[in-house]
Design a protein around this motif. Structure first.
Motif, PDB file in Angstrom:
ATOM      1  N   ILE A 166       0.839  -1.207   0.000  1.00 16.53           N
ATOM      2  CA  ILE A 166       0.000   0.000   0.000  1.00 16.53           C
ATOM      3  C   ILE A 166       0.875   1.259   0.000  1.00 16.53           C
ATOM      4  CG2 ILE A 166      -1.724   1.309   1.299  1.00 16.53           C
ATOM      5  CD1 ILE A 166      -2.753  -1.439   2.334  1.00 16.53           C
ATOM      6  N   VAL A 167       1.903   1.248   0.839  1.00 16.27           N
ATOM      7  CA  VAL A 167       2.825   2.395   0.886  1.00 16.27           C
ATOM      8  C   VAL A 167       3.524   2.560  -0.464  1.00 16.27           C
ATOM      9  CG1 VAL A 167       4.952   3.262   1.935  1.00 16.27           C
ATOM     10  CG2 VAL A 167       3.164   2.266   3.384  1.00 16.27           C
ATOM     11  N   GLY A 168       3.856   1.453  -1.100  1.00 21.44           N
ATOM     12  CA  GLY A 168       4.512   1.498  -2.407  1.00 21.44           C
ATOM     13  C   GLY A 168       3.693   2.220  -3.455  1.00 21.44           C
ATOM     14  N   TYR A 169       2.384   2.053  -3.395  1.00 22.04           N
ATOM     15  CA  TYR A 169       1.511   2.751  -4.355  1.00 22.04           C
ATOM     16  C   TYR A 169       1.626   4.267  -4.193  1.00 22.04           C
ATOM     17  CZ  TYR A 169      -2.724   4.793  -6.305  1.00 22.04           C
ATOM     18  OH  TYR A 169      -3.601   5.595  -6.994  1.00 22.04           O
ATOM     19  N   ILE A 179       5.964  -3.954  -6.476  1.00 28.19           N
ATOM     20  CA  ILE A 179       6.227  -2.504  -6.394  1.00 28.19           C
ATOM     21  C   ILE A 179       7.217  -2.035  -7.454  1.00 28.19           C
ATOM     22  CG2 ILE A 179       7.224  -0.676  -4.948  1.00 28.19           C
ATOM     23  CD1 ILE A 179       6.169  -2.236  -2.499  1.00 28.19           C
ATOM     24  N   PHE A 180       8.337  -2.766  -7.603  1.00 28.97           N
ATOM     25  CA  PHE A 180       9.446  -2.283  -8.431  1.00 28.97           C
ATOM     26  C   PHE A 180       9.470  -2.866  -9.842  1.00 28.97           C
ATOM     27  CE2 PHE A 180      10.982  -1.979  -4.001  1.00 28.97           C
ATOM     28  CZ  PHE A 180      11.157  -0.607  -3.943  1.00 28.97           C
ATOM     29  N   ALA A 230      12.709   0.842 -15.469  1.00 31.38           N
ATOM     30  CA  ALA A 230      12.261  -0.285 -16.284  1.00 31.38           C
ATOM     31  C   ALA A 230      13.414  -1.221 -16.612  1.00 31.38           C
ATOM     32  CB  ALA A 230      11.622   0.226 -17.578  1.00 31.38           C
ATOM     33  N   MET A 231      14.608  -0.671 -16.743  1.00 32.16           N
ATOM     34  CA  MET A 231      15.740  -1.472 -17.205  1.00 32.16           C
ATOM     35  C   MET A 231      16.236  -2.462 -16.150  1.00 32.16           C
ATOM     36  SD  MET A 231      19.204  -0.138 -19.019  1.00 32.16           S
ATOM     37  CE  MET A 231      20.312  -1.296 -19.820  1.00 32.16           C
ATOM     38  N   ILE A 232      16.264  -2.049 -14.877  1.00 28.73           N
ATOM     39  CA  ILE A 232      16.753  -2.954 -13.833  1.00 28.73           C
ATOM     40  C   ILE A 232      15.888  -4.215 -13.731  1.00 28.73           C
ATOM     41  CG2 ILE A 232      17.085  -3.222 -11.340  1.00 28.73           C
ATOM     42  CD1 ILE A 232      18.147  -0.355 -11.295  1.00 28.73           C
ATOM     43  N   PRO A 233      14.545  -4.081 -13.608  1.00 27.06           N
ATOM     44  CA  PRO A 233      13.746  -5.314 -13.624  1.00 27.06           C
ATOM     45  C   PRO A 233      13.824  -6.041 -14.957  1.00 27.06           C
ATOM     46  CG  PRO A 233      12.314  -3.378 -13.618  1.00 27.06           C
ATOM     47  CD  PRO A 233      13.702  -2.901 -13.335  1.00 27.06           C
TER      48      PRO A 233
END
Length: 483
Positions: free
Chosen positions: A12-15, A89-90, A414-417
């Motif tokens: 929730i905090v991540g949002y 989240i990430f 986007a690149m790291i994931p």
């Protein structure tokens, strides 16, 4: 219990934090007219409210993945919680948000067209074939899995053949009719059922004090099962799923304003992550440890776990409603899988979908092929689906990274994931029996080499695209409300 509760809170905090950061990186334009208005056709392109779009998006992306995947992922122990939370989240929510928003900027284009624009025409053809294959597998899996749940729930009142036929009939109607006739009208109610049932099971776990294992160094995962790469394919929906990249363009064609994107795309992925946390916790805590969970999975599969957990937490009536909520998940993703496949094929051949006869010419062969696939063993289909699903996520993340690189924005989100999942899917296919069958060590080394090569190719292509000033969005200045 604390690991579970903290994980839900972090989602929730991540949002509100990382989701806001990703939105800022992308840079929304509130005055930019969306495809719902610029390409309005009354079938696929038409404006709908944020609430409707959000609930439809949730049901589109939440097939059996955030239920069945976490149940099977629970065998890895509490480490599954880490992947669900951090992945959602990430990676997953970033993937969904950027795919949806880039699609909005490009007339609601699907992933194959976006891949062609940002990664080259060869990738357009490759991704087009890949996406159609994935959607056919998804549609077929999401016929058989809810059919089995319904058959169990009805306790022999009817036959599997009749249930499968009924689901196919619904899919045909939902695929052919304008989006506001069935999907836009009934999905909000289905969405409410889904959320109530999931929250009910989650609250039941907390109130009844279910023995949900805590994350610790001694209990990181049971039996020292290898986490990489299998965990990251076992739990896809609920953490990161390429299937979502095929679904977000459906809603990018009905979104009224770019400012609604974070709630619709990022927010609904967070909601799916919470659902995944609940079912992973239920699977870990209700069956006398991992041995009991293994026995239950062997006896009745994930569907059996759903039935047992729902009844244990909510009683006979509440459990039945919870099971119905889970049944809704695959059905409301299966129909949009076929709808997406129809739209992708139509876009590829530039074949107008305004007339229902045009829709039939594409839809009928899809359903014929899908019916034939139902005769294949479900476990084999699921293995190929898992790899195809996460490979599609990889492509979508590289598309998003390219878009942000050309725009001189923070492409690392986007690149790291994208790099991590490239290594994951490569290692899996090199190691798996459905792939090359190499040892895990050799597969991991091969994955590192392949990933390094793809990363180098990305930077080379991205620098050229930036130098050529590749247009990032469709020119709709005629429609814009503001300059």
């Amino acid at each position: 219990m604390y690991t579970f509760i903290v994980g839900v809170i972090l989602l929730i905090v991540g949002y509100f934090t990382y989701g806001k950061f990703v939105e800022k990186v992308f840079g929304i334009k509130e005055g930019r007219t969306t495809p719902a208005y610029t390409h309005k056709d009354g079938v696929d392109y038409l404006p709908m409210s944020t609430t409707k779009n959000s609930l439809i998006q949730l049901l589109n992306i939440a097939g059996v993945g955030p239920v069945f995947g976490p149940i099977m992922g629970a065998l890895y122990g509490p480490v599954a919680f880490i992947w669900i939370v951090a992945g959602c989240i990430f990676a997953g929510a970033v993937h969904d948000y950027l795919t949806g928003m880039i699609s909005i900027r490009n007339r609601g284009a699907h992933l194959p067209e976006l891949a062609g624009k940002f990664l080259g025409n060869v990738m357009k053809h490759v991704v087009n074939a890949f996406a159609i294959l994935l959607l056919l597998l998804v549609g077929t899996v999401f016929v058989t899995s809810p059919a089995q749940l319904l058959y169990n729930l009805m306790d022999g009142w009817t036959t599997m053949g009749l249930i499968v036929g009924g689901i196919f009939l619904y899919y045909i109607l939902a695929t052919l009719l304008p989006i506001d006739k069935i999907i836009g009208r009934f999905y909000p109610f289905f969405g409410a059922l889904l959320l109530i049932s999931a929250v009910g099971v989650g609250v039941g776990l907390v109130v009844k004090g279910a023995p949900i294992p805590e994350l610790s160094l001694s209990n990181f995962h049971p039996d020292n099962a290898p986490i990489f790469p299998l965990l990251f394919l076992t739990i896809s929906c609920g953490a990161l799923s390429g299937f979502h990249a095929t679904q977000t363009p459906i809603i990018s064609r009905t979104t009224q304003s770019e400012k609604q994107g974070r709630k619709i795309f990022y927010g609904m992925m967070i909601a799916e992550g919470i659902i995944a946390m609940i079912w992973a916790a239920a699977a870990m805590s209700l069956f006398d440890g991992y041995g009991g969970l293994n026995e239950m999975l062997a006896a009745g599969g994930p569907a059996g776990i759903v039935s047992e957990a729902s009844t244990a937490m909510l009683g006979a009536i509440g459990g039945t409603l919870a099971i119905l909520g889970v049944i809704v998940l695959p059905i409301t993703s299966g129909d949009t899988a076929f709808r997406s496949a129809r739209m992708i094929i139509a876009d590829y051949f530039k074949y107008s979908q305004a007339k229902i006869t045009n829709r039939l010419w594409i839809a009928i062969p899809l359903f014929v092929i899908s019916f034939a696939l139902t005769k294949i063993d479900f476990t084999i289909l699921w293995r190929y689906f898992s790899w195809a699903n996460q490979s599609t996520a990889v492509i979508a993340l590289w598309v998003a990274a390219m878009y942000l690189f050309i725009a001189n924005k923070n492409y690392w989100i986007a690149m790291i994931p994208g790099i991590f999942m490239t290594a994951t899917v490569t290692s899996y296919i090199l190691n798996a029996q459905i792939g090359f069958g190499l040892s895990l060590t050799v597969a991991n080394i091969g994955a590192l080499i392949v990933t390094a090569g793809i990363t180098a190719l990305f930077f080379s292509a991205a620098k050229k695209a930036r130098a050529q000033n590749l247009p990032l969005e469709e020119d709709i200045s005629f429609y814009n409300k503001t300059a």
